[in-house]
Design a protein around this motif. Structure first.
Motif, PDB file in Angstrom:
ATOM      1  N   ALA A  30       0.849  -1.191   0.000  1.00  0.00           N
ATOM      2  CA  ALA A  30       0.000   0.000   0.000  1.00  0.00           C
ATOM      3  C   ALA A  30       0.886   1.242   0.000  1.00  0.00           C
ATOM      4  O   ALA A  30       1.781   1.369   0.828  1.00  0.00           O
ATOM      5  CB  ALA A  30      -0.902   0.008   1.227  1.00  0.00           C
ATOM      6  N   GLN A  31       0.627   2.135  -0.963  1.00  0.00           N
ATOM      7  CA  GLN A  31       1.448   3.343  -1.042  1.00  0.00           C
ATOM      8  C   GLN A  31       0.904   4.422  -0.133  1.00  0.00           C
ATOM      9  O   GLN A  31      -0.293   4.706  -0.133  1.00  0.00           O
ATOM     10  CB  GLN A  31       1.510   3.834  -2.488  1.00  0.00           C
ATOM     11  N   MET A  32       1.824   4.994   0.643  1.00  0.00           N
ATOM     12  CA  MET A  32       1.450   6.030   1.584  1.00  0.00           C
ATOM     13  C   MET A  32       1.728   7.374   0.899  1.00  0.00           C
ATOM     14  O   MET A  32       2.814   7.577   0.357  1.00  0.00           O
ATOM     15  CB  MET A  32       2.331   5.860   2.821  1.00  0.00           C
ATOM     16  N   ARG A  33       0.739   8.269   0.922  1.00  0.00           N
ATOM     17  CA  ARG A  33       0.918   9.542   0.212  1.00  0.00           C
ATOM     18  C   ARG A  33       0.943  10.720   1.175  1.00  0.00           C
ATOM     19  O   ARG A  33       0.427  10.632   2.288  1.00  0.00           O
ATOM     20  CB  ARG A  33      -0.202   9.713  -0.817  1.00  0.00           C
ATOM     21  N   GLY A  34       1.584  11.797   0.709  1.00  0.00           N
ATOM     22  CA  GLY A  34       1.754  12.980   1.555  1.00  0.00           C
ATOM     23  C   GLY A  34       0.431  13.636   1.918  1.00  0.00           C
ATOM     24  O   GLY A  34       0.267  14.177   3.005  1.00  0.00           O
ATOM     25  N   LEU A  39      -3.012  11.657  -6.382  1.00  0.00           N
ATOM     26  CA  LEU A  39      -2.021  12.403  -7.155  1.00  0.00           C
ATOM     27  C   LEU A  39      -0.911  12.971  -6.268  1.00  0.00           C
ATOM     28  O   LEU A  39       0.077  13.491  -6.762  1.00  0.00           O
ATOM     29  CB  LEU A  39      -2.705  13.530  -7.939  1.00  0.00           C
ATOM     30  N   SER A  40      -1.082  12.872  -4.970  1.00  0.00           N
ATOM     31  CA  SER A  40      -0.063  13.354  -4.048  1.00  0.00           C
ATOM     32  C   SER A  40       1.144  12.402  -4.093  1.00  0.00           C
ATOM     33  O   SER A  40       0.988  11.204  -4.275  1.00  0.00           O
ATOM     34  CB  SER A  40      -0.673  13.404  -2.654  1.00  0.00           C
ATOM     35  N   PRO A  41       2.351  12.938  -3.930  1.00  0.00           N
ATOM     36  CA  PRO A  41       3.549  12.092  -4.034  1.00  0.00           C
ATOM     37  C   PRO A  41       3.559  10.965  -2.983  1.00  0.00           C
ATOM     38  O   PRO A  41       3.040  11.125  -1.876  1.00  0.00           O
ATOM     39  CB  PRO A  41       4.704  13.057  -3.762  1.00  0.00           C
ATOM     40  N   VAL A  42       4.158   9.840  -3.374  1.00  0.00           N
ATOM     41  CA  VAL A  42       4.280   8.688  -2.480  1.00  0.00           C
ATOM     42  C   VAL A  42       5.395   8.965  -1.467  1.00  0.00           C
ATOM     43  O   VAL A  42       6.505   9.339  -1.854  1.00  0.00           O
ATOM     44  CB  VAL A  42       4.610   7.419  -3.294  1.00  0.00           C
ATOM     45  N   VAL A  43       5.080   8.802  -0.188  1.00  0.00           N
ATOM     46  CA  VAL A  43       6.103   9.059   0.834  1.00  0.00           C
ATOM     47  C   VAL A  43       6.617   7.765   1.471  1.00  0.00           C
ATOM     48  O   VAL A  43       7.565   7.778   2.248  1.00  0.00           O
ATOM     49  CB  VAL A  43       5.577  10.005   1.940  1.00  0.00           C
ATOM     50  N   TRP A  73      -0.799   9.249   4.149  1.00  0.00           N
ATOM     51  CA  TRP A  73      -2.209   8.901   3.955  1.00  0.00           C
ATOM     52  C   TRP A  73      -2.358   7.667   3.083  1.00  0.00           C
ATOM     53  O   TRP A  73      -1.662   7.522   2.086  1.00  0.00           O
ATOM     54  CB  TRP A  73      -2.957  10.059   3.307  1.00  0.00           C
ATOM     55  N   VAL A  74      -3.260   6.775   3.453  1.00  0.00           N
ATOM     56  CA  VAL A  74      -3.585   5.603   2.628  1.00  0.00           C
ATOM     57  C   VAL A  74      -5.110   5.539   2.485  1.00  0.00           C
ATOM     58  O   VAL A  74      -5.833   6.045   3.341  1.00  0.00           O
ATOM     59  CB  VAL A  74      -3.085   4.272   3.256  1.00  0.00           C
ATOM     60  N   ALA A 142      -2.334  -8.886 -13.569  1.00  0.00           N
ATOM     61  CA  ALA A 142      -2.652  -7.823 -14.541  1.00  0.00           C
ATOM     62  C   ALA A 142      -2.821  -6.458 -13.895  1.00  0.00           C
ATOM     63  O   ALA A 142      -3.699  -5.682 -14.266  1.00  0.00           O
ATOM     64  CB  ALA A 142      -3.910  -8.199 -15.328  1.00  0.00           C
ATOM     65  N   GLN A 143      -1.977  -6.140 -12.935  1.00  0.00           N
ATOM     66  CA  GLN A 143      -2.100  -4.822 -12.310  1.00  0.00           C
ATOM     67  C   GLN A 143      -1.537  -3.746 -13.239  1.00  0.00           C
ATOM     68  O   GLN A 143      -0.444  -3.887 -13.774  1.00  0.00           O
ATOM     69  CB  GLN A 143      -1.349  -4.785 -10.974  1.00  0.00           C
ATOM     70  N   VAL A 144      -2.305  -2.680 -13.434  1.00  0.00           N
ATOM     71  CA  VAL A 144      -1.844  -1.562 -14.253  1.00  0.00           C
ATOM     72  C   VAL A 144      -1.176  -0.555 -13.316  1.00  0.00           C
ATOM     73  O   VAL A 144      -1.797  -0.114 -12.353  1.00  0.00           O
ATOM     74  CB  VAL A 144      -3.025  -0.887 -14.981  1.00  0.00           C
ATOM     75  N   PRO A 145       0.088  -0.204 -13.583  1.00  0.00           N
ATOM     76  CA  PRO A 145       0.770   0.763 -12.701  1.00  0.00           C
ATOM     77  C   PRO A 145       0.028   2.089 -12.671  1.00  0.00           C
ATOM     78  O   PRO A 145      -0.581   2.490 -13.669  1.00  0.00           O
ATOM     79  CB  PRO A 145       2.147   0.936 -13.350  1.00  0.00           C
ATOM     80  N   ARG A 146       0.090   2.740 -11.531  1.00  0.00           N
ATOM     81  CA  ARG A 146      -0.611   4.015 -11.331  1.00  0.00           C
ATOM     82  C   ARG A 146      -0.238   5.031 -12.421  1.00  0.00           C
ATOM     83  O   ARG A 146      -1.100   5.745 -12.941  1.00  0.00           O
ATOM     84  CB  ARG A 146      -0.255   4.525  -9.922  1.00  0.00           C
TER      85      ARG A 146
END
Lengths: 165, 309
Positions: A30-34, A39-43, A73-74, A142-146
């Motif tokens: 799970a990507q944690m974002r600012g 659209l917020s950068p991954v932290v 944030w997740v 088949a995951q499509v990258p963000r």
């Protein structure tokens, strides 16, 4: 063996009480974002099964703090209340002493640890040899990258109303 | 320390009950209640504490809410495997990639953007007009369904409806409650000890029956009208949030109505009539406007669909 299991059960109770709002990560990477937006950068990236501390919630987003101190944030669906923090369905709490005030019944705590899982699937596959799980595995890959999804949305003129979520 | 000792006594006693063998839900309630009584008689807890302990022990009527994301993920895998045993997957990489682009972009704007295993889409070879959403986000859509759409917005409308079933956990709701009680009670017993032979077979049977409940609903019986209308309403929200024209859901239903008149079975067997759904949807869609789809969107749709016709 009984003593060890018992100690583990008691530890589980105490671990639950130690953190303010422990959450368990339920999402692979799970990507944690600012900020609470895709659209917020991954932290940072959380690993599945990891326990993090729940801070604020906003819409579909949950702010968390990792044990190493990183805050981000997740999506709310990426985390669930960890075993020790489970509420009993009736809302009643076990109140037998300061340290056991976790609100989880014994059955619920046990449930949080086990269930329909890989071993149940293995049994199910043995009993149903006609089923082909290779396609399920293939489907999962088949995951499509963000970044590609963003390009796809842009190229198709897909702009969510009021900016991004 | 007194409270710690008390914890040990209670945990030990309930643990003994749990490992004592296969218990039914009421048995377990009675058992945990007895633990409290025992503790009360030994002066370790007050009677009100006994009450609350008994109350928690009684909170065992299981619903789909008690299924964890991890369990939902494994249920979904087996449901998808069952659907794909009946409807062969369509092995066209470019088409499947396009459907995943549309579907995963939609899912990221849905009310439940992430699940344990993520949203994945797969085209099935069947000419039937149909689509299936397995719990956790494995979504399958037939070639017949794709053929009934005319542009990307309509394809998105079909996928958004399926995403809504995942979001609302409608598949899990199809599991019979009695089954869940049995299954999750076995799980509670299992949580406290290593697998024993009889528990494994009971658990496997409960799992198998749950999968059957869901696949029967997906392929034969269908969800209730109420759940279908709710899924349409959620699909409208997702379409708007992604930037698609929600009117496309009405358009795709109108087209489906026409196709289904010639091909009964499948979708028409498991869904309310498209016209009924359109009537329910109209107030949600009216007044909504979306910019006309750019030529690039229609071009990529046409290119991907060349493999379906």
């Amino acid at each position: 063996m009984t003593r060890h299991a018992l100690a583990a059960l008691v530890l589980l109770c105490l671990a639950g009480a130690a953190l303010a709002a422990p959450l368990r990560v339920e999402q692979k990477n799970a990507q944690m974002r600012g900020n609470p937006s895709f659209l917020s950068p991954v932290v940072g990236t959380l690993t599945q099964g990891q326990t993090v501390e729940g801070l604020n919630a906003q819409g579909d987003w949950q702010q968390v703090r990792t044990p190493s101190g990183t805050t981000g944030w997740v999506p709310r669906s990426a985390v669930i209340a960890s075993a020790g923090a489970l509420k009993s369905s009736s809302g009643a709490k076990v109140n037998t002493g300061a340290q056991v005030n976790t609100g989880a019944s014994a059955s619920e705590m046990a449930l949080a640890g086990k269930g329909f899982g890989a071993s149940t699937e293995a049994e199910f596959r043995r009993a149903n040899p006609n089923l082909d799980f290779a396609w399920v595995d293939r489907m999962e890959r088949a995951q499509v990258p963000r970044s590609e999804l963003q390009r796809f949305a842009q190229a198709g003129g897909l702009t969510p109303p009021g900016g991004t979520k | 320390m007194k409270s710690t000792r008390l914890v040990s006594v209670l945990a030990g006693a309930s643990f003994a009950l749990l490992v004592g063998g296969c218990v039914t839900v009421p048995d377990m309630d009675a058992g945990l209640g007895a633990v409290g009584k025992l503790a009360s008689q030994t002066g370790l807890v007050s009677s009100s504490q006994v009450d609350s302990f008994t109350k928690v022990a009684g909170a065992t009527a299981k619903t789909f809410h008690d299924i964890t994301p991890e369990q939902e993920y494994y249920i979904g895998r087996s449901v998808a495997a069952t659907v794909m045993a009946k409807h062969r997957p369509y092995d066209k990489a470019a088409l499947n990639r396009y459907v995943n682009d549309v579907g995963q972009n939609l899912a990221s704007h849905s009310g439940r953007p992430l699940t344990r295993g993520g949203y994945r889409f797969q085209v099935l070879e069947s000419d039937q007009v149909n689509a299936f959403a397995a719990p956790g986000g494995l979504i399958m859509v037939t070639r017949g369904m794709l053929r009934s759409t005319q542009n990307e917005d309509e394809l998105a409308a079909v996928l958004a409806h399926e995403i809504a079933h995942v979001q609302n956990q409608d598949g899990l709701k199809a599991i019979k409650t009695g089954r869940l009680n049995t299954a999750l009670t076995v799980l509670a017993v299992e949580g406290a000890k290593q697998y024993g032979g009889s528990q494994v077979s009971e658990l496997t049977r409960a799992f198998e029956d749950s999968i059957k409940d869901i696949t029967t609903t997906l392929m034969n019986d269908g969800y209730s009208r109420g759940l279908e209308y709710q899924a349409d309403a959620a699909a409208v929200r997702t379409l708007k949030a992604t930037g698609y024209n929600p009117q496309a859901l009405v358009d795709s239903l109108a087209r489906m109505q026409a196709v289904l008149a010639q091909h009964p079975g499948g979708f028409s067997q498991t869904h309310p009539s498209p016209q009924d759904r359109i009537d329910q949807l109209k107030p949600l869609v009216s007044g909504s406007t979306a910019a006309a789809a750019p030529a690039a969107r229609q071009r990529r749709y046409a290119a991907a669909m060349a493999g379906v016709r």
